[in-house]
Design a protein around this motif. Structure first.
Motif, PDB file in Angstrom:
ATOM      1  N   LYS A 134       0.834  -1.180  -0.082  1.00  0.00           N
ATOM      2  CA  LYS A 134       0.000  -0.002  -0.050  1.00  0.00           C
ATOM      3  C   LYS A 134       0.722   1.189  -0.034  1.00  0.00           C
ATOM      4  O   LYS A 134       1.716   1.191   0.731  1.00  0.00           O
TER       5      LYS A 134
ATOM      6  N   GLU B  54      -3.685   1.696  -3.029  1.00  0.00           N
ATOM      7  CA  GLU B  54      -4.622   1.339  -1.922  1.00  0.00           C
ATOM      8  C   GLU B  54      -5.026  -0.267  -2.150  1.00  0.00           C
ATOM      9  O   GLU B  54      -4.964  -0.746  -3.176  1.00  0.00           O
ATOM     10  N   LEU B  55      -5.474  -0.805  -0.944  1.00  0.00           N
ATOM     11  CA  LEU B  55      -5.766  -2.191  -0.791  1.00  0.00           C
ATOM     12  C   LEU B  55      -6.988  -2.439  -1.942  1.00  0.00           C
ATOM     13  O   LEU B  55      -6.958  -3.704  -2.567  1.00  0.00           O
TER      14      LEU B  55
ATOM     15  N   VAL C  49      -2.427  -5.720  -3.799  1.00  0.00           N
ATOM     16  CA  VAL C  49      -1.863  -4.727  -3.115  1.00  0.00           C
ATOM     17  C   VAL C  49      -2.040  -4.997  -1.500  1.00  0.00           C
ATOM     18  O   VAL C  49      -3.132  -5.467  -0.940  1.00  0.00           O
TER      19      VAL C  49
END
Lengths: 110, 118
Positions: free
Chosen positions: B15, B83-84, B117
């Motif tokens: 991330k 981002e995740l 991620v």
């Protein structure tokens, strides 16, 4: 809102057992309806394009048909190698992109 | 004839890091598309290039995503910072120019880049 719904989510057949997959769609002017086959870890592989209600296309054991609200992918006497996820997508008039359904995962057992 | 090629096939990043995906379309195809499939969902459109110009970027989720198509050939999709929720499989597709009649034109897909991620 343009939308594609496929059913069933999963289908298990015995080899030789014919069946049909359904693709229902709502679109603001249909430019084309597309069927793709996707194997695990690979990208969608093009099968058919249908443009207008009443149109049919065939390829080996597969036949795709189209009405004003839905399309069917008929599989005649399937073989284990037909096992894959089958994706339906529509393209609206004036648009280039495809709107996909979630797909039907087909398993054919010998 | 070579199909649509995507690099890398897999990418695992943390991330906040940056990742760049590449797509080489079929030679002669002016139309290039990026799509994404997140787990459990359908494949969704991100954006559409015609040659080097962005025709439609209505599917891009936010300004952390930047797509370019240099000279109308290959395309890159950069995610910065990742981002995740950006995890998923990113597909590229290309097609020829649609004909002038009311008919679609089939798009040919690459094998996808699986982005994770963590």
């Amino acid at each position: 809102e343009d939308q594609v719904t496929q059913s069933p989510e999963a289908l298990r057949l015995q080899e030789g057992e014919s069946s049909s997959l359904n693709c229902s769609y709502t679109v603001s002017g249909l430019r084309g309806l597309f069927w793709y086959r996707q194997d695990p870890g690979k990208g969608p592989e093009f099968l058919f394009t249908l443009y207008s209600a009443g149109e049919e296309k065939e390829k080996e054991r597969l036949k795709a048909t189209l009405t004003k609200k839905e399309s069917f992918l008929h599989i005649t006497a399937p073989k284990p190698e037909d096992s894959a996820t089958y994706l339906c997508a529509v393209q609206a008039r004036g648009q280039g992109n495809l709107i996909f359904g979630k797909g039907t995962k087909l398993s054919v057992k010998p | 004839e070579a199909g649509v090629t995507q690099f890398p096939s897999h990418s695992v990043i943390e991330k906040g890091q940056t990742v760049t995906l590449r797509c080489d379309p079929i030679s002669g195809h002016d139309n290039l598309y990026w799509y994404r499939r997140v787990m459990g969902k359908e494949i969704k459109f991100l954006l559409h290039f015609v040659k080097e110009s962005k025709q439609d970027e209505s599917g891009m989720p936010n300004n952390r995503f930047l797509a370019e198509r240099t000279g109308g050939t290959y395309s890159t999709l950069k995610v910065q910072p990742a981002e995740l929720e950006d995890s998923g499989v990113y597909f590229c597709a290309s097609s020829q120019d649609p004909n002038t009649m009311d008919g679609g034109t089939e798009a040919f897909f690459g094998q996808g880049t699986r982005l994770t991620v963590v």
